[in-house]
Scaffold this motif. Structure first.
Motif, PDB file in Angstrom:
ATOM      1  N   ASP A 185      84.006  36.158 -20.124  1.00 31.79           N
ATOM      2  CA  ASP A 185      83.467  36.213 -19.728  1.00 31.79           C
ATOM      3  C   ASP A 185      81.717  35.875 -19.965  1.00 31.79           C
ATOM      4  N   LYS A 186      82.144  35.538 -21.206  1.00 29.56           N
ATOM      5  CA  LYS A 186      81.036  35.270 -22.198  1.00 29.56           C
ATOM      6  C   LYS A 186      79.925  34.285 -21.890  1.00 29.56           C
ATOM      7  N   THR A 187      78.443  34.515 -21.817  1.00 29.87           N
ATOM      8  CA  THR A 187      77.601  32.849 -21.538  1.00 29.87           C
ATOM      9  C   THR A 187      76.966  32.301 -22.686  1.00 29.87           C
ATOM     10  N   PHE A 188      76.281  31.834 -22.912  1.00 29.48           N
ATOM     11  CA  PHE A 188      75.453  31.374 -23.977  1.00 29.48           C
ATOM     12  C   PHE A 188      74.226  31.717 -24.029  1.00 29.48           C
ATOM     13  N   THR A 189      73.634  33.113 -23.890  1.00 27.36           N
ATOM     14  CA  THR A 189      72.307  33.644 -24.570  1.00 27.36           C
ATOM     15  C   THR A 189      72.537  34.595 -25.779  1.00 27.36           C
ATOM     16  N   PHE A 190      74.343  33.790 -26.412  1.00 25.64           N
ATOM     17  CA  PHE A 190      73.737  34.280 -27.664  1.00 25.64           C
ATOM     18  C   PHE A 190      73.405  33.462 -28.764  1.00 25.64           C
ATOM     19  N   LEU A 191      73.696  32.168 -28.191  1.00 28.84           N
ATOM     20  CA  LEU A 191      73.201  31.325 -28.753  1.00 28.84           C
ATOM     21  C   LEU A 191      71.731  30.693 -29.331  1.00 28.84           C
TER      22      LEU A 191
END
Length: 175
Positions: free
Chosen positions: A90-96
């Protein structure tokens, strides 16, 4: 004289377009993938390095399937590099914030393969900007290394695994 200029122009355009058509006939794609694990201990706003296991190429088989061999390959370039988060699902690339991928072999220098800066994606899939470097010696090798440099913009509570799907365009000489 005017008809000679027109004839010469037509002949030159025919030669140039036929060369591109021949290159298209002698070109094919090779796909490879690798996984990149971004550790939850990675610092925020500072680049951190990730070394992946060697990527084994299937290029010999691909060359054979396309009726060529490594010695006839004249040009290899990356055409696309897509990243997708595989774990957690469920993780997206918002952390990168940014990512840069580099390729190397034991016998050749490291060069940049693809990158993306100022990432602003809420998707679990992103396409990187591919460089236009020639990759013949890397794809002809039995394996190559991918080094990844990431900069995070938020703290990760658990490790994130990202799959890198790479597509290369190979052009070979006919003989």
């Amino acid at each position: 004289m005017k008809s000679k200029c027109i004839a010469l122009t037509l002949l030159l355009s025919l030669v140039l377009t036929s060369c591109n058509a021949v290159d298209d006939l002698l070109s094919f794609s090779i796909s490879n993938e690798t996984s990149i694990k971004i550790k939850s201990t990675s610092p925020i706003n500072l680049p951190s390095e990730i070394i992946t296991p060697d990527v084994t190429t299937n290029s010999s088989a691909e060359f054979k399937n396309n009726k060529t061999k490594a010695s006839l390959v004249k040009d290899v370039k990356i055409r696309s590099l897509q990243l997708s988060v595989t774990d957690p699902s469920d993780k997206t690339f918002t952390f990168l914030k940014s990512i840069h991928l580099y390729i190397s072999t034991n016998d050749s220098n490291e060069i940049e393969l693809a990158y993306q800066d100022n990432i602003n994606s809420s998707s679990n899939m992103i396409n990187l900007i591919c460089t236009d470097k020639r990759l013949d010696e890397y794809i002809k090798a039995d394996s190559y290394k991918i080094r990844t440099q990431v900069t995070l913009k938020e703290t990760l509570t658990k490790d994130v695994t990202v799959k890198a799907n790479m597509k290369f365009r190979v052009t070979a000489d006919p003989f």
